[in-house]
Design an enzyme around this catalytic site. Structure first.
Site, mmCIF file in Angstrom:
data_model
loop_
_atom_site.group_PDB
_atom_site.id
_atom_site.type_symbol
_atom_site.label_atom_id
_atom_site.label_comp_id
_atom_site.label_asym_id
_atom_site.label_seq_id
_atom_site.Cartn_x
_atom_site.Cartn_y
_atom_site.Cartn_z
ATOM 1 N N ILE A 33 5.741 -34.965 -13.514
ATOM 2 C CA ILE A 33 4.416 -35.399 -14.085
ATOM 3 C C ILE A 33 3.888 -36.786 -13.217
ATOM 4 C CG2 ILE A 33 4.856 -37.175 -16.012
ATOM 5 C CD1 ILE A 33 2.594 -35.444 -17.551
ATOM 6 N N ASP A 49 2.640 -31.130 -15.326
ATOM 7 C CA ASP A 49 3.386 -31.137 -16.382
ATOM 8 C C ASP A 49 4.031 -30.001 -17.195
ATOM 9 O OD1 ASP A 49 3.517 -31.562 -19.331
ATOM 10 O OD2 ASP A 49 1.575 -32.352 -19.540
ATOM 11 N N TYR A 137 16.512 -37.543 -30.077
ATOM 12 C CA TYR A 137 16.685 -37.224 -28.778
ATOM 13 C C TYR A 137 17.827 -36.170 -28.587
ATOM 14 C CZ TYR A 137 19.011 -37.427 -24.090
ATOM 15 O OH TYR A 137 19.693 -37.389 -22.924
ATOM 16 N N ARG A 175 33.254 -47.422 -23.778
ATOM 17 C CA ARG A 175 32.916 -45.921 -24.666
ATOM 18 C C ARG A 175 32.890 -44.989 -23.216
ATOM 19 N NH1 ARG A 175 28.191 -43.292 -25.751
ATOM 20 N NH2 ARG A 175 26.935 -45.312 -25.231
HETATM 21 N N1 LIG Z 1 20.594 -40.821 -17.517
HETATM 22 C C1 LIG Z 1 21.736 -40.157 -18.113
HETATM 23 O O1 LIG Z 1 22.752 -40.704 -17.687
HETATM 24 C C2 LIG Z 1 21.626 -39.019 -18.749
HETATM 25 C C3 LIG Z 1 22.630 -38.532 -19.662
HETATM 26 C C4 LIG Z 1 22.643 -37.416 -20.539
HETATM 27 C C5 LIG Z 1 21.446 -36.652 -20.429
HETATM 28 N N2 LIG Z 1 20.517 -36.777 -19.383
HETATM 29 C C6 LIG Z 1 19.402 -35.902 -19.335
HETATM 30 O O2 LIG Z 1 18.857 -35.880 -17.923
HETATM 31 C C7 LIG Z 1 17.567 -35.609 -17.914
HETATM 32 C C8 LIG Z 1 17.046 -36.835 -16.956
HETATM 33 O O3 LIG Z 1 17.190 -37.917 -17.391
HETATM 34 P P1 LIG Z 1 16.786 -39.371 -16.753
HETATM 35 O O4 LIG Z 1 17.807 -40.535 -17.351
HETATM 36 O O5 LIG Z 1 16.512 -39.356 -15.465
HETATM 37 O O6 LIG Z 1 15.699 -39.545 -17.466
HETATM 38 P P2 LIG Z 1 14.132 -40.253 -16.866
HETATM 39 O O7 LIG Z 1 13.228 -40.725 -18.162
HETATM 40 O O8 LIG Z 1 14.580 -41.420 -15.988
HETATM 41 O O9 LIG Z 1 13.254 -39.125 -16.243
HETATM 42 C C9 LIG Z 1 12.674 -38.219 -16.836
HETATM 43 C C10 LIG Z 1 11.751 -37.763 -15.737
HETATM 44 O O10 LIG Z 1 10.768 -36.678 -16.639
HETATM 45 C C11 LIG Z 1 9.401 -36.774 -16.193
HETATM 46 N N3 LIG Z 1 8.732 -36.389 -17.113
HETATM 47 C C12 LIG Z 1 8.265 -36.670 -18.386
HETATM 48 N N4 LIG Z 1 7.468 -35.776 -19.148
HETATM 49 C C13 LIG Z 1 7.230 -34.685 -18.225
HETATM 50 C C14 LIG Z 1 6.417 -33.680 -18.346
HETATM 51 N N5 LIG Z 1 5.592 -33.473 -19.237
HETATM 52 N N6 LIG Z 1 6.123 -32.910 -17.261
HETATM 53 C C15 LIG Z 1 6.763 -33.335 -16.009
HETATM 54 N N7 LIG Z 1 7.624 -34.173 -15.861
HETATM 55 C C16 LIG Z 1 7.784 -34.996 -16.998
HETATM 56 C C17 LIG Z 1 9.097 -38.305 -16.172
HETATM 57 O O11 LIG Z 1 8.118 -38.623 -15.635
HETATM 58 C C18 LIG Z 1 10.655 -38.731 -15.582
HETATM 59 O O12 LIG Z 1 10.481 -38.905 -14.176
HETATM 60 C C19 LIG Z 1 17.033 -35.538 -19.500
HETATM 61 O O13 LIG Z 1 16.947 -34.382 -19.732
HETATM 62 C C20 LIG Z 1 18.206 -36.322 -20.090
HETATM 63 O O14 LIG Z 1 18.331 -36.149 -21.250
HETATM 64 C C21 LIG Z 1 20.289 -38.018 -18.653
#
Ligand SMILES: NC(=O)c1ccc[n+]([C@@H]2O[C@H](COP(=O)([O-])OP(=O)(O)OC[C@H]3O[C@@H](n4cnc5c(N)ncnc54)[C@H](O)[C@@H]3O)[C@@H](O)[C@H]2O)c1
Length: 284
Positions: A33, A49, A137, A175
């Site tokens: 987005i 989106d 979440y 952890r």
């Molecule tokens: N960071 C980690 O270590 C970690 C751990 C477990 C799971 N995850 C999973 O990995 C995924 C990414 O995590 P992250 O840490 O990069 O999160 P983040 O919040 O950095 O990135 C999420 C991205 O999704 C985009 N987004 C939000 N709403 C949107 C929409 N309506 N349409 C299109 N794009 C949209 C945001 O702009 C953002 O760039 C998530 O599903 C999260 O649950 C991440």
């Protein structure tokens, strides 16, 4: 050269994963987005989106797989979880199906089992562990796993759910010695989801070589995962910076200390922690 779409490509995981997939020789379609500034060679990007299913379907046409990362990534109130992690997730799976994309790699989280006690108080978590989401979440993430299972078993799609631990350049605390995932190991697990011929609906833990600390990642190993990085060797430094609380202390008995989910488990936690332990009524 396979063309792989990534939702949430501008985020933390997306930014690192784009680089990994490009390095492995994939063409990448980066969707978010937010606009993506630093578009590389062999990469295209679009602002979209994920809840706009028609636009997503158009964009996914001609892709070989979609890696679905975009979600509500905080423990925001329910309406935000439902909009992004429920409606957004359904939209992405339906768009993939309508566009003829048969493979989805779904970014789940180890927080779907976050209210289980950590080993040695609790058992190692495998892919059949009973879900104990530790937050709104995590419920959103668990919902996505169910959608993945439905679309795999009912419609014949191939879905790999990666229960990501903590993606980082190194384990950051005690952890997360047991849940650390390096960038190149993330790339390897996603590539397994894109390439492995026998994926139906499979769940793996997105952790580097921390086998035996919290998770039993046997399914990932059976699919050919050979982690390149290990949390081995970080113990001394991390235990110095993040020592164990005194045995029997309130800190040692807190949900954050006992469970896999840490602060996500602690947040809004009510009452004592005995109900979390094996053998407690209703415990698995
Ligand atoms: N960071 C980690 O270590 C970690 C751990 C477990 C799971 N995850 C999973 O990995 C995924 C990414 O995590 P992250 O840490 O990069 O999160 P983040 O919040 O950095 O990135 C999420 C991205 O999704 C985009 N987004 C939000 N709403 C949107 C929409 N309506 N349409 C299109 N794009 C949209 C945001 O702009 C953002 O760039 C998530 O599903 C999260 O649950 C991440």
């Amino acid at each position: 050269m396979k063309r792989i779409a990534i939702t949430g490509a501008a985020g933390l995981v997306g930014t690192g994963l784009r680089a990994q997939l490009l390095k492995s020789g994939y063409r990448v379609l980066s969707l978010d987005i937010k606009p993506i500034q630093d578009i590389a060679a062999h990469e295209e990007a679009a602002v979209v989106d994920i809840t706009d299913q028609a636009a997503m379907t158009q964009l996914l046409r001609g892709c070989d797989a979609v890696v679905h990362l975009a979600a509500c990534t905080t423990d925001a109130p329910w309406p935000e979880q439902v909009r992004l992690s429920v409606e957004g997730c359904i939209s992405v799976f339906d768009a993939a199906r309508d566009a003829g994309v048969r493979r989805v790699v779904y970014a789940s989280s180890h927080h779907v089992v976050g209210l289980h006690p950590r080993a040695p108080q609790g058992p190692l978590m495998g892919d059949t562990a009973i879900l104990r989401p530790d937050s709104r979440y995590a419920v959103g993430k668990a919902f996505g796993e169910s959608v993945g299972a439905l679309y795999a078993y009912k419609y014949g799609m191939q879905v790999l759910s990666v229960r990501i631990g903590n993606v980082n350049t190194r384990p950051i605390d005690r952890r997360r010695l047991g849940s650390w995932l390096s960038w190149r190991d993330l790339g390897q697990l996603v590539a397994i989801g894109i390439e492995h011929p026998d994926i139906g609906f499979d769940i793996v833990y997105g952790i580097s070589d921390a086998q035996g600390r919290h998770y039993d990642n046997a399914t990932a190993y059976a699919l050919g995962y050979v982690p390149q990085d290990s949390s081995e060797g970080w113990d001394e430094q991390i235990l110095r910076d993040d020592p164990l609380p005194a045995p029997g202390s309130a800190a040692a008995r807190a949900a954050a200390e006992l469970t896999l989910g840490g602060q996500f488990s602690q947040s809004e936690y009510e009452g004592g922690t005995d109900r979390l332990l094996p053998g407690a009524r209703g415990a698995a």
